[in-house]
Write a protein that holds these residues in place. Structure first.
Motif, PDB file in Angstrom:
ATOM      1  N   GLN A   1     -21.228  69.228  -2.477  1.00 14.01           N
ATOM      2  CA  GLN A   1     -20.394  68.146  -3.015  1.00 14.01           C
ATOM      3  C   GLN A   1     -19.219  68.950  -3.608  1.00 14.01           C
ATOM      4  N   TRP A   2     -17.966  68.064  -3.474  1.00 11.69           N
ATOM      5  CA  TRP A   2     -16.888  68.431  -4.494  1.00 11.69           C
ATOM      6  C   TRP A   2     -16.142  67.216  -4.906  1.00 11.69           C
ATOM      7  N   GLY A   3     -15.177  67.579  -5.788  1.00 12.27           N
ATOM      8  CA  GLY A   3     -14.309  66.509  -6.287  1.00 12.27           C
ATOM      9  C   GLY A   3     -13.178  67.218  -7.023  1.00 12.27           C
ATOM     10  N   ALA A   4     -12.001  66.305  -7.268  1.00 16.20           N
ATOM     11  CA  ALA A   4     -10.916  66.957  -7.966  1.00 16.20           C
ATOM     12  C   ALA A   4     -10.237  65.718  -8.541  1.00 16.20           C
ATOM     13  N   ARG A   5      -9.763  65.918  -9.841  1.00 14.22           N
ATOM     14  CA  ARG A   5      -8.897  65.100 -10.508  1.00 14.22           C
ATOM     15  C   ARG A   5      -7.468  65.155 -10.478  1.00 14.22           C
ATOM     16  N   VAL A   6      -6.887  66.057  -9.475  1.00 12.76           N
ATOM     17  CA  VAL A   6      -5.512  66.240  -9.255  1.00 12.76           C
ATOM     18  C   VAL A   6      -5.239  66.062  -7.740  1.00 12.76           C
ATOM     19  N   ASP A   7      -3.919  65.631  -7.322  1.00 15.13           N
ATOM     20  CA  ASP A   7      -3.787  65.731  -5.966  1.00 15.13           C
ATOM     21  C   ASP A   7      -2.798  66.715  -5.797  1.00 15.13           C
ATOM     22  N   VAL A   8      -3.314  67.888  -5.455  1.00 17.08           N
ATOM     23  CA  VAL A   8      -2.607  68.969  -4.830  1.00 17.08           C
ATOM     24  C   VAL A   8      -2.780  69.034  -3.523  1.00 17.08           C
ATOM     25  N   PRO A   9      -1.676  69.293  -2.541  1.00 10.91           N
ATOM     26  CA  PRO A   9      -1.986  69.400  -1.071  1.00 10.91           C
ATOM     27  C   PRO A   9      -2.690  70.751  -0.899  1.00 10.91           C
ATOM     28  N   PHE A  10      -3.636  70.652   0.010  1.00 13.90           N
ATOM     29  CA  PHE A  10      -4.396  71.533   0.526  1.00 13.90           C
ATOM     30  C   PHE A  10      -5.505  71.967  -0.314  1.00 13.90           C
ATOM     31  N   LEU A  11      -5.618  71.460  -1.679  1.00 11.31           N
ATOM     32  CA  LEU A  11      -6.500  71.821  -2.597  1.00 11.31           C
ATOM     33  C   LEU A  11      -8.068  71.743  -1.986  1.00 11.31           C
ATOM     34  N   HIS A  12      -8.532  70.598  -1.293  1.00 14.52           N
ATOM     35  CA  HIS A  12      -9.572  70.586  -0.703  1.00 14.52           C
ATOM     36  C   HIS A  12      -9.833  71.613   0.392  1.00 14.52           C
ATOM     37  N   PHE A  13      -9.113  71.994   1.209  1.00 16.87           N
ATOM     38  CA  PHE A  13      -9.231  73.141   2.063  1.00 16.87           C
ATOM     39  C   PHE A  13      -9.459  74.516   1.280  1.00 16.87           C
ATOM     40  N   GLU A  14      -8.847  74.817   0.301  1.00 17.98           N
ATOM     41  CA  GLU A  14      -8.951  75.985  -0.635  1.00 17.98           C
ATOM     42  C   GLU A  14     -10.287  76.059  -1.356  1.00 17.98           C
ATOM     43  N   VAL A  15     -10.642  75.023  -2.020  1.00 19.99           N
ATOM     44  CA  VAL A  15     -11.845  74.830  -2.835  1.00 19.99           C
ATOM     45  C   VAL A  15     -13.099  75.080  -1.983  1.00 19.99           C
ATOM     46  N   CYS A  16     -13.066  74.044  -0.784  1.00 23.67           N
ATOM     47  CA  CYS A  16     -14.331  73.944   0.106  1.00 23.67           C
ATOM     48  C   CYS A  16     -14.296  74.924   1.151  1.00 23.67           C
ATOM     49  N   TYR A  17     -13.300  75.493   1.650  1.00 27.47           N
ATOM     50  CA  TYR A  17     -13.380  76.219   2.974  1.00 27.47           C
ATOM     51  C   TYR A  17     -12.977  77.659   2.851  1.00 27.47           C
ATOM     52  N   TYR A  18     -11.722  77.716   2.350  1.00 29.90           N
ATOM     53  CA  TYR A  18     -11.322  79.298   2.219  1.00 29.90           C
ATOM     54  C   TYR A  18     -11.925  80.287   1.156  1.00 29.90           C
ATOM     55  N   GLN A  19     -12.268  79.567   0.085  1.00 35.32           N
ATOM     56  CA  GLN A  19     -12.886  79.941  -1.002  1.00 35.32           C
ATOM     57  C   GLN A  19     -14.501  80.461  -0.639  1.00 35.32           C
ATOM     58  N   ALA A  20     -14.847  79.590   0.123  1.00 34.80           N
ATOM     59  CA  ALA A  20     -16.285  79.796   0.880  1.00 34.80           C
ATOM     60  C   ALA A  20     -16.277  80.927   1.633  1.00 34.80           C
ATOM     61  N   ILE A  21     -15.301  81.250   2.572  1.00 44.59           N
ATOM     62  CA  ILE A  21     -15.016  82.237   3.583  1.00 44.59           C
ATOM     63  C   ILE A  21     -15.036  83.423   2.743  1.00 44.59           C
ATOM     64  N   ASP A  22     -14.019  83.276   1.837  1.00 50.22           N
ATOM     65  CA  ASP A  22     -13.822  84.925   1.007  1.00 50.22           C
ATOM     66  C   ASP A  22     -14.936  85.208   0.365  1.00 50.22           C
ATOM     67  N   TYR A  23     -15.724  84.128  -0.225  1.00 45.36           N
ATOM     68  CA  TYR A  23     -17.149  84.713  -0.979  1.00 45.36           C
ATOM     69  C   TYR A  23     -18.237  85.183   0.276  1.00 45.36           C
ATOM     70  N   ALA A  24     -18.266  84.591   1.223  1.00 43.10           N
ATOM     71  CA  ALA A  24     -19.011  85.005   2.144  1.00 43.10           C
ATOM     72  C   ALA A  24     -18.852  86.700   2.764  1.00 43.10           C
ATOM     73  N   ILE A  25     -17.531  86.736   3.040  1.00 43.56           N
ATOM     74  CA  ILE A  25     -17.149  88.056   3.203  1.00 43.56           C
ATOM     75  C   ILE A  25     -17.340  89.047   2.213  1.00 43.56           C
ATOM     76  N   THR A  26     -17.073  88.693   0.951  1.00 40.85           N
ATOM     77  CA  THR A  26     -17.187  89.695   0.174  1.00 40.85           C
ATOM     78  C   THR A  26     -18.844  90.032  -0.194  1.00 40.85           C
ATOM     79  N   HIS A  27     -19.559  89.166  -0.033  1.00 44.74           N
ATOM     80  CA  HIS A  27     -20.952  89.323  -0.397  1.00 44.74           C
ATOM     81  C   HIS A  27     -21.770  89.380   1.132  1.00 44.74           C
TER      82      HIS A  27
END
Length: 382
Positions: A286-312
């Motif tokens: 699950q995810w959610g946001a209190r602000v409307d920032v373009p591409f925030l969903h992609f960063e929080v849910c997809y790109y950060q997950a990829i970054d974490y997976a690569i790092t670990h």
């Protein structure tokens, strides 16, 4: 191999089954079908009589009383929270005078994640679990028995035992040995690299992203997370399935397997997502946001997950259901499965015809996505 003499039992709570037995039989490292996860759902009121998910977990024991196999099983009074959609079947059956609910379901509640459903290392016991669940459905006059998001091997075994087979797709990211996020980007087309870098740059110019896991997770983080998720459900689906208590208990019991991604405006959290970590997979939930920032969903849910997976050094990120927009971010189509026993032949036959057509359509769509929408450079697909 001869089929052992097995005795079936139903358990109105998973707490009646020894956690070491359950987790020892399940045969995978997926945290979302673990005893702790399923028990926490029960203990915090997410499943039970009030939610329409009534536990009826199945166990099979041998003559010595040793549990040889278990199956997560629920009596369902609706089809919500399943992510495998059979509402049209229910409506058709009830228009014809039948009673579709309650039905029998094997799944991890509210969790569209592939995992073991037939918990036993013995093939004959896994087959016996299927047959016993079908018998429970038929002898109790239930309309149907369903298994959502089993493994591919289990799915084929269910087909061999007469269940109707359904296939859908999700979008997963796979780690091809990348050393960094930039290394991953080099595998993409020049246009996709440019777009993703711009999306990340815009979000990171407005907000600060942080990962919280293990002992770093506080009750304050969980307060914010639940509030973010509530906002998402309020806008889209109604009430969230998971209670606030669930997050406290699951963080206490599975702290080292939880990965939170938070976005901050200064010191103030404004968005967040919860992921669960298995042995080689990160499962986005699950995810959610209190602000409307373009591409925030992609960063929080997809790109950060990829970054974490690569790092670990993780092999895969499973980012949940739906979302063709995930393809251009490096998440490619992957088959997911369900299996269905329909007791009434008048409903079973049209459902079987529908599923045959649907499987062909899903396979064709997956092939089209791979050929037409993949963001990866063509020479890397050879």
């Amino acid at each position: 191999m001869p089929v052992p003499a097995l005795t079936a039992a139903l358990h109105r709570s998973i707490s009646e089954i020894d956690p070491a037995v359950w987790d020892g039989l399940k045969g995978d490292d997926n945290p979302l079908n673990s005893h702790a996860f399923l028990e926490t759902l029960e203990q915090t009121g997410c499943v039970g009589e009030d939610s329409g998910w009534v536990p009826h977990h199945l166990s099979l024991s041998d003559e010595a009383g040793a549990v040889r196999g278990v199956m997560p099983l629920y009596l369902k009074y609706h089809s919500m929270g399943e992510y495998v959609f059979d509402h049209s079947w229910a409506q058709a059956y009830e228009r014809a005078g039948g009673r579709y609910y309650p039905k029998l379901l094997s799944a991890s509640p509210f969790t569209p994640v592939t995992g073991t459903r037939l918990l036993s290392p013995a093939p004959e016991v896994r087959a016996a679990l299927i047959r016993t669940a079908v018998q429970l459905c038929d002898t109790n006059g239930l309309s149907s028995f369903h298994v959502n998001f089993p493994t591919s091997d289990e799915w084929r075994l269910m087909g061999e035992n007469g269940l109707l087979l359904r296939q859908d797709q999700q979008f997963w990211w796979s780690n091809a040995g990348y050393q960094s996020f930039d290394d991953f980007l080099t595998a993409l087309s020049a246009n996709r690299r440019k777009v993703i870098r711009r999306e990340r740059r815009d979000v990171q110019a407005a907000l600060t992203l942080k990962i919280h896991s293990g002992s770093d997770i506080t009750e304050a983080h969980l307060d914010y997370l639940h509030a973010f998720i509530e906002d998402t459900y309020d806008r889209k689906w109604g009430s969230p399935y998971l209670t606030r208590d669930f997050f406290s208990v699951i963080a206490e019991r599975m702290r080292d397997q939880i990965v939170l991604v938070f976005a901050y405006d200064g010191d103030q959290p404004v968005a967040g997502a919860i992921n669960y970590r298995g042995g080689d997979t990160l499962y986005g939930r699950q995810w959610g946001a209190r602000v409307d920032v373009p591409f925030l969903h992609f960063e929080v849910c997809y790109y950060q997950a990829i970054d974490y997976a690569i790092t670990h050094g993780l092999s895969r990120v499973e980012a949940g259901t739906q979302g063709e927009h995930k393809i251009s971010r490096g998440y490619l189509p992957h088959p997911v499965y369900s299996a269905h026993h329909i007791r009434d032949r008048a409903l079973r036959e049209p459902v079987a015809r529908f599923l045959t057509q649907e499987r062909a359509a899903v396979a064709a769509q997956m092939a089209e996505y791979e050929a037409e929408l993949s963001p990866f450079r063509k020479r890397d697909q050879a």
